[in-house]
Design an enzyme around this catalytic site. Structure first.
Site, mmCIF file in Angstrom:
data_model
loop_
_atom_site.group_PDB
_atom_site.id
_atom_site.type_symbol
_atom_site.label_atom_id
_atom_site.label_comp_id
_atom_site.label_asym_id
_atom_site.label_seq_id
_atom_site.Cartn_x
_atom_site.Cartn_y
_atom_site.Cartn_z
ATOM 1 N N HIS A 156 -8.264 8.828 5.197
ATOM 2 C CA HIS A 156 -6.812 8.735 5.408
ATOM 3 C C HIS A 156 -6.094 9.603 4.361
ATOM 4 O O HIS A 156 -5.369 9.107 3.496
ATOM 5 C CB HIS A 156 -6.406 7.268 5.270
ATOM 6 N N GLU A 258 -5.654 13.084 8.771
ATOM 7 C CA GLU A 258 -6.828 12.227 8.650
ATOM 8 C C GLU A 258 -7.919 12.667 9.615
ATOM 9 O O GLU A 258 -7.675 12.782 10.819
ATOM 10 C CB GLU A 258 -6.442 10.778 8.948
#
Length: 287
Positions: A156, A258
């Site tokens: 992330h 991500e």
């Protein structure tokens, strides 16, 4: 090529500071095995961590490169984004037989804390490699259970930008996406680079082509191996202002790009491995 490390304390939490021969540096919190800083040899910080981020035990660190496992977001019955980013990992030293160079290795194994969320027995390893102008982060999952299990996973990554309004993400012009800000509405390809301002929350299924994030003064190239999907997120002004560990105006300083496998879960039989790698390359703004 060499990779040196030292144990340091940041925000009251143990970290590893990694330094490459060319002076590039990365800090990795043992909490979540989360990369919280990456500075190539030019000394410019390329990752964003919120000034209001929590570093308390059991809390997610807002920024850097959180490890999402074994569930992405709320796409399942588990805690949002899974538990890997909430637990302490073990540093296993420098390894020379993985990735594209010497790698700092971190490990998380199932225990009572993970079984409270997920019954499966697993081994997770994270590898961090520093190359000239590059950082490579690899996530490996091994099934050490007696039965198959399924999971989703992502890195992330919060990439720092000087000015969100000047930032643009290239490489997804022909990719369809799910708009998570609109109840995952199916959206067609736009034909244009992704630009930001209002809330952006998109999942691009089966889209992992090389990407380029430009923000006027810098460029980051993003490539991935074995991840299937790309997620692009920025909360926009309203959501940032109402998020306790961000705050008003902080959305202007980052874009999340991500690399993940988040739509179709990976299923591993007993003894099987899966791995995914994200590689970031920093270039001058004129590149």
């Amino acid at each position: 090529m060499s990779l040196h490390f030292e144990h340091i304390d940041l925000h009251g939490r143990p970290h590893l500071r990694l330094t490459a021969a060319d002076g590039a540096r990365a800090d990795v919190s043992l909490h979540g095995a989360q990369v919280t800083s990456w500075q190539p040899a030019d000394g410019r910080e390329r990752l964003y961590v919120s000034p209001l981020a929590s570093h308390a035990p059991g809390k997610a660190i807002r920024g850097g490169i959180p490890v999402v496992f074994p569930q992405f977001a709320g796409r399942g019955t588990m805690i949002k984004h899974g538990f890997a980013r909430l637990l302490d990992w073990q540093f296993r030293g420098i390894e020379y037989d993985v990735g594209s160079g010497p790698a700092a290795a971190f490990e998380l194994r199932d225990d009572a804390a993970t079984h409270a969320h997920w019954p499966s027995r697993f081994q997770a390893r994270l590898h961090v490699v520093l190359d000239p102008a590059c950082i490579e982060v690899g996530l490996e999952i091994r099934n050490v259970d007696d039965a198959p299990f399924a999971f989703t996973a992502a890195l992330h990554t919060y990439l720092r930008v000087d000015d969100l309004m000047e930032a643009s993400l290239h490489g997804l012009e022909t990719a369809r996406y799910l708009d998570s800000a609109r109840a995952e509405a199916h959206m067609p390809a736009t034909g244009d680079a992704v630009r930001f301002g209002t809330e952006t929350d998109r999942i691009y299924p089966d889209a992992v082509a090389p990407l380029t994030l430009r923000d006027g003064s810098g460029v980051v190239q993003i490539t991935a191996r074995h991840f299937r999907d790309t997620v692009v997120w920025n909360p926009g002004p309203e959501l940032a202002a109402s998020t306790a560990d961000l705050g008003a105006g902080e959305h202007r300083h980052f874009v999340c790009v991500e690399s993940g496998t988040v739509i179709e879960p990976v299923t591993l039989a007993p003894g099987e491995n899966w791995s995914g790698v994200q590689r970031l390359r920093a270039l001058p703004g004129s590149a």
